[in-house]
Design an enzyme around this catalytic site. Structure first.
Site: not given
Length: 487
Positions: A284, A331, A384
């Site tokens: 992330d 990411e 998201d």
């Protein structure tokens, strides 16, 4: 597909038969990977990216059916706990009120301390489990308040206070260790089953830990805290076209110099723990390893932050020296600087390509499939994003025109056809790996969105309807996957 979204029996997805059935369906559909969200224990807001521990598992995912099978609970007790819940959304308020009551009953019926496997588990996880269990036990005893509001002696981990609290709450500490034993035991059984079926798990390492977490409390020397244990700065991201105040995440920032002095020992343990759970790890906020945005603690917005240097790839070099090679997805979404691009190139980690970001009428976007590199992972959208079905409806007319030209169509007679056309575009791309959200395969609308960033109270709720992953859908997914050489 989040674990919590499985159509399990008792109000929230978990490691029960529904999870095994989902694995079977994936295998039948020719799928190799199941990407899930972080599985840590959650608190206020229910976000899996704000966990009480980076090493612990979420007790909500423990299968009540398995506890019934072990004789720790009765069918009636579990059924009664679901009153007022439904199959469409997770009722976290009711889960929070009732689930720990049930789990406590199971613990009291378990005689777990006489189980040699449990005792071996506690010993094997002594580097994090005692601190986590004590943290949660104290938190419960003090009404759930943040550890920053605890009395100074235990907040600062005074040795005498630690002994006093551990003796006082010995049963509660054992309860939280029991929950982790059940979580790990059940998860590894599911993972073994999936791997034997040729299905492998992709899971997240959130770059930051929560401020109110066992990690911060147990290792204050690794975070940017003052002499009283209070943060000097917290994480966020600066203002941009989407947010004039930026995003104030509030996570404690790392003291990267302290991590470097230990050879990144804590990070190596964290990565080892992630590969105990997953086969592939998604890192992330990869940009944060190059530079991170620091906001002075106490600020109400992220406007006054500044960019500071991160550790680069040294974290992963140290982990690889200890652990060997491991599979990573970076990411790398959002604004990227040249130094981030170079860091990713040097790492060899594949980045993420999101089709919903591709059709920008202002420029030739990097997310257009003809610009992909083979070493990348393509998604229609992520947790998201809006579902693709609803995204199309909200797309600006000029961007929709770009998408139609790219897809070689003047119009689509339905948004379902458009959704499947974009799935097909992702599957036929050159990207080595293609991940499609389950909601897109099901052509669901905005009610199935997982998360809207910078909002609270309406996220992480969606549950898949039982039977939705039908034989017809399995056949359609498999046929497309086979056509584009991905089976």
């Amino acid at each position: 597909m989040p674990i919590a979204s499985l159509p399990s029996r008792f109000g929230i997805g978990c490691f029960d038969q529904a999870a095994y059935d989902f694995v079977d369906r994936l295998a039948e559909a020719g799928q190799t990977y199941w990407q899930i969200l972080p599985m840590g224990p959650t608190g206020y807001g229910d976000s899996p990216y704000q966990s009480f521990s980076t090493f612990a598992g979420n007790p909500y995912f423990i299968s009540l059916s398995e506890l019934i099978r072990q004789g720790f609970l009765t069918e009636r007790e579990c059924e009664e706990s679901t009153e007022g819940m439904n199959s469409k959304y997770v009722r976290y308020d009711l889960i929070f009120q009732r689930r720990f009551v049930l789990l406590r009953k199971a613990f009291e019926a378990s005689s777990i301390e006489t189980d040699p496997d449990y005792n071996q588990f506690v010993q094997n996880n002594s580097d994090w489990l005692p601190d986590y269990a004590l943290f949660m036990a104290i938190k419960d005893n003090l009404g759930g308040i943040s550890y920053l509001d605890w009395d100074e002696d235990i907040r600062m981990r005074d040795p005498e206070a630690m002994v006093t609290w551990r003796n006082k709450l010995m049963t509660d500490v054992t309860f939280y260790q029991f929950l982790q034993y059940e979580f790990y035991h059940q998860w590894h059984a599911l993972k073994r089953y999936a791997n034997e079926k040729g299905v492998f798990f992709i899971g997240d390492i959130p770059i930051y830990v929560a401020l109110d977490s066992a990690d911060t409390w147990a290792h204050p020397e690794l975070f940017q805290l003052d002499e009283n244990g209070v943060p000097t700065a917290v994480a966020g991201c600066p203002p941009d076209a989407f947010s004039e105040d930026g995003q104030l995440w509030g996570n404690p920032l790392y003291r990267w110099d302290a991590h470097r002095e230990t050879g990144f020992e804590w990070w190596t343990r964290r990565i080892r723990g992630a590969y105990d759970w997953y086969d592939v790890v998604r890192l992330d906020h990869f940009r944060g390893f190059d530079e991170y945005y620091a906001v002075p603690y106490g600020e109400k917005t992220a406007r006054k932050g500044s960019w500071l240097p991160g550790p680069g790839l040294d974290v992963f070099r140290a982990a690889r020296r200890e652990l060997g090679e491991f599979q990573v997805i970076a990411e790398d979404l959002g604004f990227l600087t040249d130094s981030v691009r170079q860091m990713q190139k040097d790492s060899g980690f594949p980045g993420m390509k999101i089709l919903q970001f591709a059709f920008d009428s202002r420029e030739d976007s990097d997310y257009m499939p003809h610009r992909y590199e083979r070493n990348s992972v393509v998604y229609t959208g992520t947790h998201d994003n809006e579902t693709t079905f609803s995204w199309w409806k909200g797309l600006a007319p000029e961007d929709r025109a770009v998408a139609l030209r790219y897809l070689g169509a003047s119009r689509f007679t339905s948004r379902k056809k458009l959704t499947w056309r974009l799935i097909e575009l992702a599957q036929m791309s050159i990207a080595n790996l293609c991940i499609i959200p389950m909601q897109d395969y099901l052509c669901l609308g905005s009610s199935a969105r997982i998360n809207t960033p910078s909002t609270i109270g309406t996220n992480w709720l969606w549950r898949m309807k039982e039977g939705a992953f039908s034989d017809k859908l399995v056949s359609r997914i498999r046929a497309m996957t086979k056509l584009y050489g991905r089976v």
